[in-house]
Structure formats: C-alpha cells, structure tokens
Motif scaffolding. Structure first.
Motif, PDB file in Angstrom:
ATOM      1  N   ARG A 156       0.814  -1.224   0.000  1.00 56.62           N
ATOM      2  CA  ARG A 156       0.000   0.000   0.000  1.00 56.62           C
ATOM      3  C   ARG A 156       0.844   1.270   0.000  1.00 56.62           C
ATOM      4  N   ASP A 157       1.969   1.227   0.716  1.00 53.45           N
ATOM      5  CA  ASP A 157       2.783   2.433   0.824  1.00 53.45           C
ATOM      6  C   ASP A 157       3.809   2.562  -0.294  1.00 53.45           C
ATOM      7  N   ALA A 158       3.744   1.661  -1.297  1.00 53.89           N
ATOM      8  CA  ALA A 158       4.734   1.705  -2.383  1.00 53.89           C
ATOM      9  C   ALA A 158       4.105   1.895  -3.756  1.00 53.89           C
ATOM     10  N   VAL A 159       2.771   1.972  -3.840  1.00 52.33           N
ATOM     11  CA  VAL A 159       2.123   2.131  -5.134  1.00 52.33           C
ATOM     12  C   VAL A 159       2.465   3.502  -5.715  1.00 52.33           C
ATOM     13  N   VAL A 160       2.745   3.547  -7.021  1.00 51.17           N
ATOM     14  CA  VAL A 160       3.151   4.789  -7.692  1.00 51.17           C
ATOM     15  C   VAL A 160       2.150   5.116  -8.793  1.00 51.17           C
ATOM     16  N   PHE A 161       1.696   6.369  -8.807  1.00 51.39           N
ATOM     17  CA  PHE A 161       0.758   6.835  -9.816  1.00 51.39           C
ATOM     18  C   PHE A 161       1.455   7.820 -10.760  1.00 51.39           C
ATOM     19  N   ARG A 162       0.754   8.204 -11.827  1.00 51.21           N
ATOM     20  CA  ARG A 162       1.281   9.244 -12.707  1.00 51.21           C
ATOM     21  C   ARG A 162       1.179  10.625 -12.069  1.00 51.21           C
ATOM     22  N   SER A 163       0.407  10.735 -11.014  1.00 55.13           N
ATOM     23  CA  SER A 163       0.021  12.039 -10.477  1.00 55.13           C
ATOM     24  C   SER A 163       0.904  12.551  -9.344  1.00 55.13           C
ATOM     25  N   GLY A 164       2.018  11.890  -9.037  1.00 60.25           N
ATOM     26  CA  GLY A 164       2.786  12.270  -7.863  1.00 60.25           C
ATOM     27  C   GLY A 164       3.998  13.143  -8.094  1.00 60.25           C
ATOM     28  N   ALA A 165       4.288  13.505  -9.329  1.00 61.00           N
ATOM     29  CA  ALA A 165       5.475  14.319  -9.611  1.00 61.00           C
ATOM     30  C   ALA A 165       5.329  15.720  -9.020  1.00 61.00           C
ATOM     31  N   ARG A 166       6.433  16.242  -8.485  1.00 64.62           N
ATOM     32  CA  ARG A 166       6.429  17.566  -7.873  1.00 64.62           C
ATOM     33  C   ARG A 166       7.613  18.380  -8.398  1.00 64.62           C
ATOM     34  N   PRO A 167       7.513  19.727  -8.400  1.00 64.45           N
ATOM     35  CA  PRO A 167       8.606  20.571  -8.873  1.00 64.45           C
ATOM     36  C   PRO A 167       9.941  20.202  -8.218  1.00 64.45           C
ATOM     37  N   ASN A 168      10.979  20.188  -9.037  1.00 68.28           N
ATOM     38  CA  ASN A 168      12.360  19.840  -8.687  1.00 68.28           C
ATOM     39  C   ASN A 168      12.629  18.346  -8.661  1.00 68.28           C
ATOM     40  N   ASP A 169      11.588  17.508  -8.798  1.00 65.25           N
ATOM     41  CA  ASP A 169      11.842  16.071  -8.941  1.00 65.25           C
ATOM     42  C   ASP A 169      12.694  15.822 -10.175  1.00 65.25           C
ATOM     43  N   LEU A 170      13.533  14.822 -10.111  1.00 66.02           N
ATOM     44  CA  LEU A 170      14.340  14.424 -11.259  1.00 66.02           C
ATOM     45  C   LEU A 170      13.527  13.531 -12.187  1.00 66.02           C
ATOM     46  N   VAL A 171      13.657  13.749 -13.491  1.00 63.65           N
ATOM     47  CA  VAL A 171      12.994  12.906 -14.482  1.00 63.65           C
ATOM     48  C   VAL A 171      13.991  11.839 -14.922  1.00 63.65           C
ATOM     49  N   CYS A 172      13.620  10.586 -14.717  1.00 73.39           N
ATOM     50  CA  CYS A 172      14.526   9.457 -14.979  1.00 73.39           C
ATOM     51  C   CYS A 172      13.939   8.526 -16.026  1.00 73.39           C
ATOM     52  N   ILE A 173      14.826   7.823 -16.717  1.00 77.54           N
ATOM     53  CA  ILE A 173      14.385   6.906 -17.755  1.00 77.54           C
ATOM     54  C   ILE A 173      15.298   5.678 -17.774  1.00 77.54           C
ATOM     55  N   THR A 174      14.710   4.535 -18.086  1.00 76.65           N
ATOM     56  CA  THR A 174      15.501   3.319 -18.224  1.00 76.65           C
ATOM     57  C   THR A 174      15.807   3.077 -19.699  1.00 76.65           C
ATOM     58  N   GLY A 175      16.897   2.375 -19.972  1.00 75.49           N
ATOM     59  CA  GLY A 175      17.211   1.965 -21.339  1.00 75.49           C
ATOM     60  C   GLY A 175      17.467   3.119 -22.284  1.00 75.49           C
ATOM     61  N   ASP A 176      17.212   2.876 -23.580  1.00 80.49           N
ATOM     62  CA  ASP A 176      17.382   3.906 -24.603  1.00 80.49           C
ATOM     63  C   ASP A 176      16.095   4.033 -25.407  1.00 80.49           C
ATOM     64  N   LEU A 177      15.985   5.123 -26.164  1.00 78.68           N
ATOM     65  CA  LEU A 177      14.740   5.437 -26.864  1.00 78.68           C
ATOM     66  C   LEU A 177      14.939   5.466 -28.376  1.00 78.68           C
ATOM     67  N   GLY A 178      13.882   5.120 -29.084  1.00 78.80           N
ATOM     68  CA  GLY A 178      13.882   5.199 -30.541  1.00 78.80           C
ATOM     69  C   GLY A 178      14.342   3.936 -31.242  1.00 78.80           C
ATOM     70  N   SER A 179      14.937   3.006 -30.514  1.00 76.54           N
ATOM     71  CA  SER A 179      15.475   1.802 -31.164  1.00 76.54           C
ATOM     72  C   SER A 179      14.373   0.873 -31.652  1.00 76.54           C
ATOM     73  N   ALA A 180      13.308   0.713 -30.889  1.00 76.38           N
ATOM     74  CA  ALA A 180      12.196  -0.137 -31.329  1.00 76.38           C
ATOM     75  C   ALA A 180      11.531   0.459 -32.572  1.00 76.38           C
ATOM     76  N   TYR A 181      11.392   1.767 -32.569  1.00 73.88           N
ATOM     77  CA  TYR A 181      10.798   2.471 -33.714  1.00 73.88           C
ATOM     78  C   TYR A 181      11.636   2.262 -34.969  1.00 73.88           C
ATOM     79  N   MET A 182      12.955   2.341 -34.830  1.00 75.07           N
ATOM     80  CA  MET A 182      13.815   2.145 -35.991  1.00 75.07           C
ATOM     81  C   MET A 182      13.878   0.674 -36.391  1.00 75.07           C
ATOM     82  N   GLY A 183      13.719  -0.222 -35.430  1.00 73.81           N
ATOM     83  CA  GLY A 183      13.601  -1.634 -35.771  1.00 73.81           C
ATOM     84  C   GLY A 183      12.395  -1.898 -36.647  1.00 73.81           C
TER      85      GLY A 183
END
Length: 345
Positions: A156-183
């Motif tokens: 219950r205390d670990a569920v994450v929604f799209r609605s929790g981002a706050r100013p100064n939070d870091l935006v993080c991403i896994t992996g790389d982007l665009g490779s599936a599209y080019m595939g």
C-alpha cells in the motif's frame, strides 16, 4: 432529418478518447481505489492481505495495426504481448503475478502457429515469474487479435501513480529510446524491398539490436526490484509505450506540473543514430515520438540524486517544473522547444 455530429477519433487522440468515453464513470465499490487513468487499476482485495493492493491492467494487440505477421515471428509476438501487459503493472511499481490471454483467431491461422505463439507466452511467463491462469478464444474475420490481462500486487505504501510528480523532482528513464521504432522501420524497409521476391533474404546485418527491441522487448522488472532494494519509491511513473513526448505529457497532466528535458541527455543507441542517418530520419524525433520502447519513465525527489546515480541502467534526463512553465525540450545552447505529441500514440 438533422445530421448527427461526427468527430474523428484522430482529433481526440488515444488519451483524449479514453477521457471522453470514461469521464462520466464513477467508482461504486470501496475496494476500487483507482480506476481509469493510470497504467493499471488499483484494487483493495482481501486476497492480497491487509497491507497490499491488487493491480489490474489489460492490453490488446491487433494484426495490421500493432504487428505484421509477414515479418513478426509468432514466438516473439507471444513474448512481446506478455511484456506489454506486465509493464503496466511495473509502471505502478508493482509485481506482476497472473495473466489471462484471449485470442481472436482467423481461419488462416493453424494450430501449429498458435502453438508457436504460446511458446513465446510460456517463455515470458517463465522469465518474469507470471502464471497463465485463463483466457478465451474466438473466431475473427479481421486477422489475429491478442488481449492480455495482467494482475499484480503492490504494498500500500509503495504504489506509484502518474500524479505524484512535484517541482524539482528528477525525471529518470531506463534503457534507450527510438530503437524499437527504428527496428520497425528496418522491417518495413525490407518488406517493401523484397515484396514479390521468390526467395527473400532480408539484410539486417549490424542492426540486430534494433530488431530485438522491436520484436522481443524486455520488461523492466529488474529496475523495479533494484529501486525497492535501494529503498527508492518514485513519485510518479509511466510505461513508455507511446513515446517520451506523449508519456511525459501524461505525467505533467496528471501531476499538474511542467518539465524540462535536456536533449543531450536523452539516451539514444548508436545503432539508432546510424540507421536514422541512412533513412533520413531525425533520431530525436524517433526518441520523442517513436513509441514501443517499453521502458519506464519516472520521477524521484531531488535529494535522491546521489542514490539514483548509483543504480545502473537509469539516466536522469531532466527535472519537473511548475505547471505554468510547460513541458520543454532544452537544447545544448539553452534554447527551449515546447514538447508536443502526435494525436495518436
């Protein structure tokens, strides 16, 4: 007779259409904690214990829209269908547990082909520890249809929604982007080039990575487990299926915030750059709008920067800002370009 108003779906886009169709639905059961509007529904059920929620999500893949059987091996398709489904559970910071698979099958599909499809489903279930618990099979006149519903579990205390981002939070991403599209572009190029050839021999040399990203993506269970091991609970998260631009804007809308994404921090693979150059495609456009990456986009508090930098496979590509600043792509010279997304993800 008065002519009825007709609105084209493309005018609303995928998310706009969902909001239009479900905006007047209200939750009737106390056990439904959240419904439409996130990667998965959150349910409070006794089966998961007093300290856990059940997560539930469903996805559909359509022949001719999401895949082409001319070049998509059925075993890979089965595997990908499972990954697409369980990634929605992972995007809520949860653990996928069970799934059902329902098929619409046309007469052109044989039993042997369905067995091949289920080999891929079996392999993905084994890789990610998910149980196949049911489904349905019906006749289809419009090609193969695959619908996957996944159930998962989350504290219950670990569920994450799209609605929790706050100013100064870091935006993080896994992996790389665009490779599936080019595939996908590579597969379509070879399909066109070899159309009608009696003995087609596609040329994929040097681009095996791009093919794998399109045909057999990996669910990022490893990232969710690593975050938990380090005591990191993201403030918001979303499955990157529609492209960085579209999915970032969903977080901004749900969290009532803006964002700054730095162009030179967006992870793009060397093979993606190479093929983009050969096919005259902007690699940044591929990364922003290509979609089908099935990575995780999430935010963490600024004070977690040192901790997140120690976790492998994650790039910090920007930060969250106030809502009135909008979502912007920051160029190396400091310029800002508004982030927009196609109408259909």
């Amino acid at each position: 007779m008065e002519e009825k108003k007709r609105t084209e779906i493309a005018r609303l886009g995928e998310f706009g259409l969902i909001e239009k169709l479900t905006g007047n639905f209200y939750l009737n059961n106390n056990s439904t904690k959240t419904g439409v509007g996130d990667d998965a529904a959150v349910l409070d059920t006794a089966a998961d214990g007093a300290d856990r929620y059940t997560l539930l999500s469903t996805d559909m893949l359509l022949e001719g829209v999401d895949f082409d059987l001319v070049y998509f091996p059925l075993k890979h398709l089965g595997y990908k269908a499972v990954v697409v489904g369980i990634n929605d559970i992972l995007a809520m910071n949860g653990q996928p547990k069970q799934l059902t698979v329902s098929l619409g099958v046309s007469s052109k599909i044989s039993v042997e082909q369905l067995e091949e499809l289920y080999e891929g489903i079996h392999a993905a279930c084994a890789d990610y520890g998910v149980d196949l618990v049911g489904g349905d099979t019906r006749a289809s006149v419009n090609g193969l249809v695959i619908s996957v519903t996944v159930a998962g579990s989350i504290a219950r205390d670990a569920v994450v929604f799209r609605s929790g981002a706050r100013p100064n939070d870091l935006v993080c991403i896994t992996g790389d982007l665009g490779s599936a599209y080019m595939g996908l572009h590579l597969l379509e190029r070879e399909k066109r080039a070899l159309d009608g050839h009696p003995d087609p021999q596609p040329d994929f040399k040097g681009y095996e990575y791009l093919l794998r990203r399109q045909l057999k993506p990996a669910a990022r269970l490893d990232i969710v487990e690593t975050l938990a091991e380090n005591g990191l609970v993201p403030t918001s998260m979303i499955d990157l299926s529609d492209g960085l631009a579209s999915d970032l804007l969903q977080i901004c809308k749900s969290s009532d915030c803006g964002a700054r994404i730095y162009l030179d921090r967006i992870p793009i693979a060397r093979e993606t750059y190479d093929l983009c150059e050969k096919m005259n495609i902007d690699p940044v456009v591929a990364a922003l709008n290509g979609g089908d990456d099935h990575e995780l986009l999430f935010t963490v508090p600024l004070e977690k920067q040192d901790l997140i930098s120690k976790v492998g496979g994650i790039d910090v590509i920007g930060h969250i800002t106030a809502a009135n600043t909008g979502a912007m792509l920051v160029t190396p010279d400091g310029g800002e370009i508004p982030i927009t997304a196609p109408a259909i993800g």
